[in-house]
Each structure stands twice: as C-alpha cells, then as structure tokens.
Design an enzyme around this catalytic site. Structure first.
Site, mmCIF file in Angstrom:
data_model
loop_
_atom_site.group_PDB
_atom_site.id
_atom_site.type_symbol
_atom_site.label_atom_id
_atom_site.label_comp_id
_atom_site.label_asym_id
_atom_site.label_seq_id
_atom_site.Cartn_x
_atom_site.Cartn_y
_atom_site.Cartn_z
ATOM 1 C CG ASP A 263 -3.921 1.603 2.058
ATOM 2 O OD1 ASP A 263 -2.914 1.958 2.675
ATOM 3 O OD2 ASP A 263 -4.068 1.786 0.828
HETATM 4 C C1 GLC Z 1 -1.701 2.604 -1.520
HETATM 5 C C2 GLC Z 1 -1.274 3.348 -0.282
HETATM 6 C C3 GLC Z 1 -2.193 4.481 0.095
HETATM 7 C C4 GLC Z 1 -2.848 5.058 -1.146
HETATM 8 C C5 GLC Z 1 -3.721 3.980 -1.736
HETATM 9 C C6 GLC Z 1 -4.423 4.459 -3.023
HETATM 10 O O1 GLC Z 1 -1.469 1.242 -1.340
HETATM 11 O O2 GLC Z 1 -1.050 2.588 0.897
HETATM 12 O O3 GLC Z 1 -1.408 5.436 0.792
HETATM 13 O O4 GLC Z 1 -3.610 6.188 -0.794
HETATM 14 O O5 GLC Z 1 -3.010 2.779 -2.022
HETATM 15 O O6 GLC Z 1 -3.479 4.699 -4.016
#
Ligand code: GLC
Length: 723
Positions: A263
């Site tokens: 993440d």
């Molecule tokens: C965010 C979220 C995740 C998302 C990622 C990219 O922090 O936790 O769900 O896909 O970043 O945007």
C-alpha cells in the site's frame, strides 16, 4: 520475433538488467492527478527513461499515459513498458454505488457488470490495473473504510470478490478492455482497534482463517492479478512484512503467483511501525515477506542496494520479484503492445448507446443497492398526483459531490430534489435545506418546519458527505450529525408523515426517537450517478425496493462490533435471569439485522424441506422451500440459506450464510426456491485449522434475513464413515 512475455523471454531480460533497473521494476511512483496519501516526489520523465520506475499510479488519460509509456518503451535502455494503476473502485467515468451499497444488492451478476463497465472506461483511458476490489470484511461502522468494502460476512465478501475480479479482468488480461484487479487490503484491516484508521489489529488465528482471509482466497482462486497488503500490524507484525501470511499462506499454501503491491508508502512505514531501523531493513523485510512492488516512498530504491550489500536480501529474491512484475506486464499484453490501452487513436468516443447503457446500469445498480429499512403504515410508495411534498435536508440538492470517483465528481449525477421534481410532476414539491451538514441555524429550522406544516408529507434527505467516510474517515461516533438529528426531531414533532433518506458510508447510529418516529427509513449509502433517479424510482413506486443489509445496523456505538454470526455464549440472554449475556442499558440485537430489507410486497416462505435426512462426505443436499407473493404488487425477494452446527469440537456461530437466491414474483404468484448444498460446505476449521467434517446434526435454515426467530429450520445428520 514478437515481443512475447514467456518465461524464457523474461529470464533473458532479467539477466540483462542492472541492479538499478531491477529495483526500478519494483518501484511504483505516483503522478499528481490525484493524491491518495502523504505527498512524495512525483514521477519524473528522467526516472522513467533511466529505468528507475516500473509502474505509475494516479495518472490517467491516453495522451498523458502514452507520453510516459513512449519514454519507457522506446527510449529506456531495455524498453520495458510501464503499467499504470488507479483506484477504480466503484466506477470510472460512470459512477456506481459504493461497494457497501452495491453488496446490498445481493447480485453477483450486477457486481460483475459494474466492474466490467468500469474496466472498459478505465482501459480506454490508459489504465492497466485497478487497486480493487477492496474486500475487507468489517463489523465496525466506526471504521471509515467500511464504506469501501462488502460488509460483515466472509462468504458474501468472497462472492463479491470473485464477481469483481471476473468483471475487471474479463476473460483474459491481454484484452485491451481488461484491467488487472488487486485484492486489497490483505488482511484483517476491518478489525482496527476501536474502528480507528491505521490502528493495530489483534485477531486470533481462527478469526483470520474464518473471517478475514477467505475473501482473499476466493480472489486468488479467481486468478486475481495482484494483492495489496494492509497498512496495519496484525498481532504486532505489520502486514507489509508479514511473511507468515503473505508468503506462507498466500503464496505457498494458496499458490498465488501474482504480484504483491504494497500500500501507499507502507514499506517505508515499517520504520514508523518500529520493526525496521532504516530503509534497508524495511526493504528487506517487505521483500522477504513477498512484497514485489513498493508503492511510493522509494524505500526499495533506497534500501534494496544497501540490503544486498549488508546481506539482508539475495539477488535471487530480487530477481524473483522482478520476474513476477514482468510476468504481470506480459499478461497485460504490454510487451506485445505497450500502447494496448493508450493507442494513438483518440479513445473511441463511447457512442450514445454505450453511454446510455452505462447510465442505465448505474441507475439499476443504485436502485438495487438502496435498502428500505422501515415503512410503517405503507407510507411508501408516495401516492400519485396531488400530494404536497416538503423536501428538506442539506443533502436534498446534492448531486455530483455525492457521486465521485478518483477521477472526480460525476457530472451526470442528479440530486434527489431534481429527480423527484422530474418524476412527481403532479405533486407540489417545496424545498429547503433546513440546516448544513453539521450546523443548525434557527432560521433554517423554522423555514423547514414551515414548509413541512404546509405539506402532506416530508422527505428528509440527511446523512454524511463522502468525506466523512472512506480512508482516514473513522468516526468514533458514527451517528447522524447532531444538527441533522435536531432538524429531523423538530420535523417529526409536527406529527406529519415523514420519510427519512440516509446517505452514508456506513450504518449510521440514529437517535432512538428518529428511528422510532420516522414512518419510513431508507438507506441510500452513496448510490452513485444514478442515485437521484433511483430514489425517485423507489419513492414513486416505479421500482419495488430489493436491497438487503450486508451489515448489521447498530442501535448504538456501544454495541459495536455487532454482527449476525456470533457464537453462542454459555449464558444466552434471558430477561428473567440477571446472570445472562445482555447489556443493562442497550438491547443486544441490532436496530436492523443482516439481510434486513423491506419491499412494497409481502412475501411468505413456507414448507422447508431437504431431500435426505443424512449427509456423507462428497454428497450434496437439496434444499427447497415455497415462496408466495401475498402483496398487491410485483416484487423480488431475497432468500438466505444459513447453516448452524449446534454441537461440534469447536463452538460454531449461531448462523453461517451458505447461499442466497433472489426470486421475482407477480402478485399472488407462488414459486419453489431451491438450493444445493455440498457436504464440503459444512466443514469447519478444526483445532489444526484444517477443514473438518464432524458427525452430528446440522440445522439448515431458510429465511428473509438473519433474524433467527423468523427462520425456517430443517435438521440433517452428517454421517462420517469410520476410515
Ligand atoms: C491508499 C489506499 C489504497 C489505495 C492506494 C493507492 O492509501 O490505502 O486502498 O489503493 O493508497 O491509491
């Protein structure tokens, strides 16, 4: 030779790569069209040209994508194409209901259709992979990301996960209108302490194996392209470094061969978690756990070369991760044609017919996601013409701001007010906001009371804005904002018929008096671009509501976590015995239970029967029941099949969802509903967490929700042949 992507091709390519180029393939950098986390240096053309970036997120638009892809695929030394990822969660240009709402449709076909539509729109705009479906089970409305997920039940979340993966990925990832799906966020994220975003998670191995992992297993079985570990630490081990789950279970036991994408900055956050002292240790922990791509933060870029020097990682582990990333790009067709989703030709302007079909799908999805929670006296549907209707509330005139996706608000979204005015032409409709989202003013309240007094019925449009849920949207008091509660109670005190419509990203805690005195209560969630028309379709009776709750609706925050699949206690609640499992100050049942939802019809289920009294391994049980539409209008009922194991070596939940059916019936029509239940589905995880079939009775339940007192029951006996 065609630029294929076979293993030999990839092996040869990896052998040519420098360490910097290898680490580049493991590095995902954010562009600046959207911001989905703390700010980091955006991607640069030079870093792409030097091969220091393997993939990009938060960039869309064929031309923009094509420009960066051209640099990677034509100007970099090895001409390895990029892939472009984005959070296409509930639609792209056409905005569908949030997942919590869409799950309430209990419609696998719909879930797949909306994902397919979103994939077609996103792929036409340069996107190769979506960071969706989000399949984190949640039983805590305080947690803001409950809005993004499929509710409280693992079996349902698993069906949702598989439908979404099928929809996004189509038959083959190599198709130009297919996009890779990412099952997120592995796992247990929905159990954050007290619903607090990013907080620690302490969950038993059993709870992980029975509740939080199964949807991800289902996604892996559906060949999901990627998995994203959650930000949280699970029992002290951050998921981004959790080899016990990412490697030992997901890769080794389940056989997941796809790509693990961290993440946003989660690799670098292993330092803040307190398990890594520097980027080298953080990178080494994540790589060893099975993370292939470091999304933003540049920790792999900074830390892997040092980790290699310090003997914390091997080049073999790096090569294995690089190979998986290259295999994903090959599957996405990017080696054969780097411009497969960003061709020179302008995006095929979806013809009116295609756009019209998508708008209709958005309206259909919104209709089916809306749940009629209460309808005392049959106040709904509104009578035909001649009624005077007061539309009140800060969300009545809201449109685009409630139907949003990562690419921005939908300019197709119509407000409830405009939709009601367009639909109920014979009714006199007045409007006033009455208050702001969370600020009351006496003048506004007085105006609202005045138009309510002068009307036959009041429609209150209340709830949250999208900013009050979602990521970083935890609310310790997940209730209707105080100003709106005050407005609603003032209108209810007029003793007029009142319909309360609730926009929200979660089951909202409501004032007892509002829940008791509102004649009708409707959960809208955030229904997307088709929400306004869908609401008027339901209020006018043009559509008979079919939504059913995929998450228990608490009376009060004090009940949370609350869910239908509780295990029995040794002292079941009894009003006559003080020493039994109940609260002194609240009921133990939710305000509305899992599966609850009304329609304008009246359905009766009867005569549950099974085709055999005994079941053995490998057999299937046929379950039937009769259903009749006793109402005056055509409608659709959702029927649930639950099982209960009343006596086993491990205490089992009071109910476990095993299947559901939807059946449409005309007034007076009768039908038989049938289920086929394999004995295997009655296994549970024994003490060693291996599936176990135990001899003994199983109660089979069929009903219209998880309200146990209304379920039909048949009992069968599992016979286990002594081996
Ligand atoms: C965010 C979220 C995740 C998302 C990622 C990219 O922090 O936790 O769900 O896909 O970043 O945007």
């Amino acid at each position: 030779m065609a630029r294929s992507g076979g293993r030999a091709f990839i092996k040869r390519l990896v052998a040519k790569m420098t360490l910097e180029e290898k680490v580049g393939q493991l590095t995902m950098v954010s562009a600046e069209l959207a911001r989905t986390g703390p700010t980091f240096a955006p991607v640069t053309l030079d870093s792409v040209k030097q091969g220091r970036v393997g993939s990009i997120l938060n960039l869309w638009g064929r031309q923009r994508v094509r420009e960066l892809q051209r640099i990677a695929a034509e100007e970099s030394r090895l001409k390895i194409p990029l892939f472009f990822g984005l959070d296409v969660v509930h639609g792209y240009q056409t905005i569908f209901p949030i997942s919590l709402g869409e799950t309430c449709a209990f419609d696998c076909k719909l879930w797949e259709q909306t994902a397919r539509a979103a994939a077609e729109e996103a792929a036409a705009d340069g996107i190769d992979l979506t960071f969706a479906p989000m399949i984190d089970v949640s039983r805590d409305p305080r947690w803001g990301r409950t809005s993004e997920g499929p509710g409280e039940d693992a079996w349902l979340a698993s069906r949702f996960a598989q439908a979404k993966v099928r929809g996004f990925q189509s038959r083959s990832l190599g198709e130009a209108n297919a996009i890779g799906a990412t099952a997120k966020h592995l796992a247990g994220y929905g159990a954050v302490r007290a619903g607090l975003e990013y907080a620690q998670v302490d969950v038993s191995d059993r709870r992980m194996q029975e509740l939080y992992l199964p949807p991800f297993r289902a996604a892996v079985d559906e060949a999901v392209a990627a998995i994203m570990p959650a930000f949280i630490d699970l029992n002290g081990v951050p998921m981004t470094a959790n080899a016990g789950i990412l490697r030992d279970i997901v890769r080794d036991q389940w056989g997941f061969a796809g790509v693990m994408i961290s993440d946003y900055a989660a690799v670098s956050e292993l330092i803040a978690h307190g398990v890594a002292k520097d980027p080298a240790e953080a990178a080494a922990l994540a790589l060893a756990a099975g993370v292939d791509i470091d999304m933003v933060g540049g920790t792999f870029a900074k830390g892997l070369p040092q980790a290699l020097e310090r003997g914390l990682v091997t080049i073999g582990a790096i090569d294995a991760a690089v190979s998986r990333v290259l295999e994903l790009k090959a599957k996405l067709g990017l080696f054969d044609d780097p411009y497969i989703r960003c061709t020179e030709a302008a995006a095929p302007k979806p013809d009116d017919d295609a756009r019209r079909k998508r708008r209709e799908l958005a309206r259909q999805a919104a209709r089916r996601s809306i749940v009629l929670l209460k309808n005392d006296g049959g106040l709904l549907p509104l009578r035909g013409g001649g009624q005077t209707i007061a539309v009140i509330g800060p969300l009545a005139a809201a449109g685009a701001e409630l139907a949003w996706s990562i690419t921005g608000p939908s300019n197709e979204a119509k407000s409830i007010l405009d939709s009601l005015r367009a639909a109920l032409t014979a009714s006199a409709i007045s409007f006033t906001p009455g208050c702001e989202i969370d600020r009351i003013d006496e003048g506004g309240k007085a105006k609202a009371m005045e138009i309510a007094r002068q009307s036959d019925v009041a429609v209150l449009c209340l709830g949250e804005t999208p900013q009050m849920s979602g990521e970083a949207g935890s609310r310790a008091r997940p209730s209707l904002p105080a100003a709106q509660s005050e407005l609603a109670l003032a209108i209810l005190a007029l003793e007029k018929p009142v319909i309360v419509l609730l926009y929200s990203g979660r089951p909202l805690v409501l004032p007892d008096e509002l829940a008791a005195k509102a004649d009708a209560l409707v959960a809208l969630w955030f229904p997307g671009a088709g929400g306004g028309p869908a609401v008027s379709d339901i209020l006018s009776g043009d559509f008979n509501p079919t939504g059913r709750l995929c998450m228990s609706w608490p009376v009060d925050v004090g009940q949370i976590p609350i869910f239908y699949g509780q295990r029995p206690t040794g002292r079941p609640a009894s009003p006559d015995d003080h020493f039994t499992s109940k609260y002194l100050d609240l009921p133990i049942e939710p305000l509305f239970c899992f599966g609850h939802g009304l329609s304008y019809g009246r359905f009766e289920i009867s005569d549950l029967r099974v085709d055999r009294p005994q079941l053995r391994a490998g057999e299937t049980l046929d379950v039937e029941a009769d259903i009749a539409n006793l109402g005056a209008v055509a409608g659709e009922e959702t029927i649930f099949l639950f099982a209960r194991d009343p006596l086993a070596s491990i205490a089992r939940p009071m109910l476990e969802l095993k299947d559901f059916r939807r059946v449409a019936l005309a007034p007076g029509e009768r039908a038989t509903i049938s289920f086929r239940l394999a004995t295997d589905e009655l296994r549970f995880l024994g003490p060693d967490f291996l599936p176990k079939l135990e001899a003994g009775s199983i109660d089979i339940h069929v009903g219209q929700s998880a309200a146990r007192d209304k379920l039909l029951r048949a009992r069968v006996t599992i016979v286990v042949e002594e081996s």
